[in-house]
Design a protein around this motif. Sequence first.
Motif, PDB file in Angstrom:
ATOM      1  N   ARG A 194     -15.352  -9.078  -9.761  1.00 46.92           N
ATOM      2  CA  ARG A 194     -14.678  -9.649 -10.927  1.00 46.92           C
ATOM      3  C   ARG A 194     -13.180  -9.382 -10.865  1.00 46.92           C
ATOM      4  O   ARG A 194     -12.745  -8.387 -10.287  1.00 46.92           O
ATOM      5  N   ARG A 195     -12.420 -10.260 -11.476  1.00 49.22           N
ATOM      6  CA  ARG A 195     -10.959 -10.170 -11.402  1.00 49.22           C
ATOM      7  C   ARG A 195     -10.393  -9.233 -12.468  1.00 49.22           C
ATOM      8  O   ARG A 195     -11.003  -9.014 -13.502  1.00 49.22           O
ATOM      9  N   MET A 196      -9.195  -8.736 -12.158  1.00 49.74           N
ATOM     10  CA  MET A 196      -8.464  -7.878 -13.095  1.00 49.74           C
ATOM     11  C   MET A 196      -6.971  -8.076 -12.843  1.00 49.74           C
ATOM     12  O   MET A 196      -6.547  -8.241 -11.694  1.00 49.74           O
ATOM     13  N   GLN A 197      -6.198  -8.108 -13.909  1.00 55.34           N
ATOM     14  CA  GLN A 197      -4.757  -8.280 -13.788  1.00 55.34           C
ATOM     15  C   GLN A 197      -4.043  -7.150 -14.521  1.00 55.34           C
ATOM     16  O   GLN A 197      -4.414  -6.788 -15.641  1.00 55.34           O
ATOM     17  N   LEU A 198      -3.029  -6.573 -13.862  1.00 58.82           N
ATOM     18  CA  LEU A 198      -2.256  -5.462 -14.411  1.00 58.82           C
ATOM     19  C   LEU A 198      -0.822  -5.918 -14.609  1.00 58.82           C
ATOM     20  O   LEU A 198      -0.161  -6.347 -13.658  1.00 58.82           O
ATOM     21  N   ASP A 199      -0.339  -5.812 -15.842  1.00 61.88           N
ATOM     22  CA  ASP A 199       1.038  -6.220 -16.154  1.00 61.88           C
ATOM     23  C   ASP A 199       1.739  -5.097 -16.910  1.00 61.88           C
ATOM     24  O   ASP A 199       1.549  -4.941 -18.117  1.00 61.88           O
ATOM     25  N   PRO A 200       2.573  -4.294 -16.215  1.00 61.02           N
ATOM     26  CA  PRO A 200       3.309  -3.230 -16.892  1.00 61.02           C
ATOM     27  C   PRO A 200       4.644  -3.690 -17.463  1.00 61.02           C
ATOM     28  O   PRO A 200       5.407  -2.877 -17.995  1.00 61.02           O
ATOM     29  N   LEU A 222       2.614  -0.660   2.416  1.00 56.94           N
ATOM     30  CA  LEU A 222       1.478   0.013   3.026  1.00 56.94           C
ATOM     31  C   LEU A 222       1.940   0.885   4.191  1.00 56.94           C
ATOM     32  O   LEU A 222       3.002   0.648   4.770  1.00 56.94           O
ATOM     33  N   THR A 223       1.133   1.882   4.536  1.00 55.27           N
ATOM     34  CA  THR A 223       1.406   2.660   5.734  1.00 55.27           C
ATOM     35  C   THR A 223       1.350   1.731   6.941  1.00 55.27           C
ATOM     36  O   THR A 223       0.447   0.906   7.060  1.00 55.27           O
ATOM     37  N   GLY A 224       2.304   1.891   7.846  1.00 51.15           N
ATOM     38  CA  GLY A 224       2.395   0.974   8.979  1.00 51.15           C
ATOM     39  C   GLY A 224       3.249  -0.207   8.600  1.00 51.15           C
ATOM     40  O   GLY A 224       4.433  -0.064   8.336  1.00 51.15           O
ATOM     41  N   GLU A 225       2.648  -1.378   8.516  1.00 48.84           N
ATOM     42  CA  GLU A 225       3.387  -2.577   8.160  1.00 48.84           C
ATOM     43  C   GLU A 225       2.718  -3.287   6.995  1.00 48.84           C
ATOM     44  O   GLU A 225       1.547  -3.088   6.712  1.00 48.84           O
ATOM     45  N   GLY A 226       3.498  -4.118   6.343  1.00 48.90           N
ATOM     46  CA  GLY A 226       2.963  -4.960   5.300  1.00 48.90           C
ATOM     47  C   GLY A 226       3.010  -4.320   3.921  1.00 48.90           C
ATOM     48  O   GLY A 226       3.457  -3.186   3.733  1.00 48.90           O
ATOM     49  N   ALA A 227       2.544  -5.088   2.938  1.00 47.81           N
ATOM     50  CA  ALA A 227       2.538  -4.656   1.539  1.00 47.81           C
ATOM     51  C   ALA A 227       1.278  -5.193   0.888  1.00 47.81           C
ATOM     52  O   ALA A 227       0.552  -6.022   1.451  1.00 47.81           O
ATOM     53  N   ILE A 228       1.009  -4.706  -0.313  1.00 49.57           N
ATOM     54  CA  ILE A 228      -0.215  -5.093  -1.018  1.00 49.57           C
ATOM     55  C   ILE A 228       0.115  -5.426  -2.461  1.00 49.57           C
ATOM     56  O   ILE A 228       1.098  -4.918  -3.032  1.00 49.57           O
ATOM     57  N   ASP A 229      -0.684  -6.300  -3.057  1.00 48.82           N
ATOM     58  CA  ASP A 229      -0.482  -6.754  -4.433  1.00 48.82           C
ATOM     59  C   ASP A 229      -1.287  -5.873  -5.388  1.00 48.82           C
ATOM     60  O   ASP A 229      -2.510  -6.004  -5.476  1.00 48.82           O
ATOM     61  N   LEU A 230      -0.598  -4.990  -6.105  1.00 50.35           N
ATOM     62  CA  LEU A 230      -1.278  -4.115  -7.050  1.00 50.35           C
ATOM     63  C   LEU A 230      -1.277  -4.667  -8.463  1.00 50.35           C
ATOM     64  O   LEU A 230      -1.715  -3.994  -9.384  1.00 50.35           O
ATOM     65  N   SER A 231      -0.799  -5.922  -8.616  1.00 51.29           N
ATOM     66  CA  SER A 231      -0.914  -6.550  -9.935  1.00 51.29           C
ATOM     67  C   SER A 231      -2.338  -7.057 -10.164  1.00 51.29           C
ATOM     68  O   SER A 231      -2.676  -7.460 -11.275  1.00 51.29           O
ATOM     69  N   THR A 279      -5.820  -7.278 -18.100  1.00 50.70           N
ATOM     70  CA  THR A 279      -6.596  -8.468 -18.442  1.00 50.70           C
ATOM     71  C   THR A 279      -7.814  -8.562 -17.538  1.00 50.70           C
ATOM     72  O   THR A 279      -7.716  -8.368 -16.318  1.00 50.70           O
ATOM     73  N   TYR A 280      -8.963  -8.833 -18.147  1.00 47.51           N
ATOM     74  CA  TYR A 280     -10.236  -8.982 -17.441  1.00 47.51           C
ATOM     75  C   TYR A 280     -10.709 -10.423 -17.649  1.00 47.51           C
ATOM     76  O   TYR A 280     -11.549 -10.688 -18.527  1.00 47.51           O
ATOM     77  N   VAL A 311      -6.826  -5.642 -22.652  1.00 46.23           N
ATOM     78  CA  VAL A 311      -6.554  -4.369 -23.323  1.00 46.23           C
ATOM     79  C   VAL A 311      -5.066  -4.075 -23.180  1.00 46.23           C
ATOM     80  O   VAL A 311      -4.484  -4.298 -22.113  1.00 46.23           O
ATOM     81  N   GLU A 312      -4.468  -3.584 -24.250  1.00 49.66           N
ATOM     82  CA  GLU A 312      -3.037  -3.296 -24.233  1.00 49.66           C
ATOM     83  C   GLU A 312      -2.782  -1.859 -24.672  1.00 49.66           C
ATOM     84  O   GLU A 312      -3.345  -1.394 -25.661  1.00 49.66           O
ATOM     85  N   LEU A 313      -1.962  -1.165 -23.912  1.00 49.41           N
ATOM     86  CA  LEU A 313      -1.492   0.169 -24.267  1.00 49.41           C
ATOM     87  C   LEU A 313      -0.005   0.068 -24.557  1.00 49.41           C
ATOM     88  O   LEU A 313       0.766  -0.428 -23.737  1.00 49.41           O
ATOM     89  N   SER A 314       0.405   0.520 -25.740  1.00 49.80           N
ATOM     90  CA  SER A 314       1.821   0.492 -26.102  1.00 49.80           C
ATOM     91  C   SER A 314       2.259   1.869 -26.554  1.00 49.80           C
ATOM     92  O   SER A 314       1.492   2.615 -27.168  1.00 49.80           O
ATOM     93  N   TRP A 315       3.521   2.236 -26.244  1.00 48.65           N
ATOM     94  CA  TRP A 315       4.044   3.556 -26.546  1.00 48.65           C
ATOM     95  C   TRP A 315       5.558   3.481 -26.696  1.00 48.65           C
ATOM     96  O   TRP A 315       6.173   2.435 -26.442  1.00 48.65           O
TER      97      TRP A 315
END
Length: 287
Positions: A119-125, A159-168, A191-192, A199-203
């Motif tokens: 299942r998908r998940m989206q992270l938006d900080p 990433l270690t070595g080469e390249g990058a990854i999408d943590l969003s 977002t699920y 779900v939202e966390l605010s501070w």
Amino acid sequence: MAEAPWIGEPEVAGNESFPAHLRQLGGEWPCVPFGTTEIDPHHHGFGTDNEWHVIERSAEAITLAIDYPKSHPIRRLERRIEGVRGDATVSLELTAEARTDCILPVGLHPIFKLAGEGRRMQLDPGAFARGYTFPKVFEPGASRLKPAAEFARLDAVPLTGEGAIDLSSPPAGLGEEILLLAGVPGCTCLTYPDNGYRVELSWNAGDFPSLVIWLSNHGRSASPWSNRFRGIGIEPVRAFFDDTALAPHRPSSLSPGRAFSAGERWTTKYRISASSLNASKHEGFAK
């Protein structure tokens, strides 16, 4: 919120070699001080592993407190947890009373569920000033992010070595990682889409100007983890990661902690809320 699958297992619950917060890992709690420090033997602070007492409770709210040891620079923590009538929101308030002048890393430690397998998940900080990976390999044999790297976008973390990854879109094929975002706006949304909610966390970003993101996706093999835990910590902090021994790696622009004055009572407020992506199909969440 995430909960460890070992909660209640006799071999874990009765094993005092595991800290109390690990035996009951999950949910949300305050960390004063945050992480590992020389002044407090408990990772994430005395209040993490010891019992709180109830000051006041009602059908909609509870106020709790814990008194710290007399040798500690913090005298007492209080927290109020209150449901918001008519809304899928929990309002939280933390007060820390200082015994002596001190500078301590402080933070909050909500752990949210990762989306189910497939299942998908989206992270938006929100927009942030700069991102940092852990100064060394976080979990040997499991961590893949390049240590001591900086980045500007969550969808391009080195990433270690080469390249990058999408943590969003976590977990993005990762098992055990931790990173820090500096200069955050004070609101993060998870977002699920396949589950139909967010779900939202605010501070208060003035209290916690950075955000630690801890991703755990079957990544830790030691007991009681045994590659069973899945969760994502979204942790507002005034700190540099979770160990003051890492201070030499801290950029000069980042605060090492909050300055407390003897007798001061510092209060911060934050909220966790849920909303439906389609209210007609998901009646349990507020719009």
